[in-house]
Write a protein that holds these residues in place. Structure first.
Motif: not given
Length: 153
Positions: A55-77
């Motif tokens: 939980f600590l890894l995901d919530f405070f570290f990994v999720s931020h990196i994941v979101k930034r990376t995912a939005f670089k790969i996928v444009d939901p618009e």
């Protein structure tokens, strides 16, 4: 998908539980030579340790990196928004599996001086299970439960 910090917290608590419990069961079954009912109970002993770490890894570290990376790969618009969900799920596993495999290696495997080779083997054993469990079962189940919880609140 979560829109507020409270929703992110609820979503993360659910997802981490379903992923960690399944992965702990999987690893115990590997160590015991197969799956049986004892695995489910034994998993709760490791869950107490691995759940807070995940939980600590995901919530405070990994999720931020994941979101930034995912939005670089996928444009939901421009693309199907579900592609963003798939990207987030896949990238999360790509980060969490090595990190949690390291934690498991250090805490539960008597690796001695072979920490790195045992860690690499642990990643290799865990990654396919984590990926398919996330994509096919935990991800859809948690998104379903999350929608139900958010409708009621």
């Amino acid at each position: 998908m979560p829109r507020t910090k409270k929703q992110e917290l609820i979503f993360s608590l659910l997802m981490v539980f379903f992923m960690v419990y399944a992965m702990v069961c999987y690893n115990i079954a590997l160590n015991m030579g197969g799956m049986n009912y004892a695995v489910f109970g034994a998993a709760f002993h490791e869950l107490i340790i691995m759940y807070p770490i995940a939980f600590l890894l995901d919530f405070f570290f990994v999720s931020h990196i994941v979101k930034r990376t995912a939005f670089k790969i996928v444009d939901p618009e421009k693309e199907n928004p579900f592609h963003l969900v798939l990207a987030i799920s896949a990238i999360t596993v790509m980060w969490m599996c090595p990190l949690m495999s390291l934690a498991a290696t250090l805490l539960f495997k008597d690796a001695g001086i072979n920490v790195i080779p045992v860690w690499i083997q642990t990643i290799a054993m865990n990654f396919p299970m984590a990926f398919f469990w996330q994509m096919c079962y935990a991800g859809p189940l948690v998104r379903f439960l999350f929608r139900k919880i958010m409708r009621q609140s």
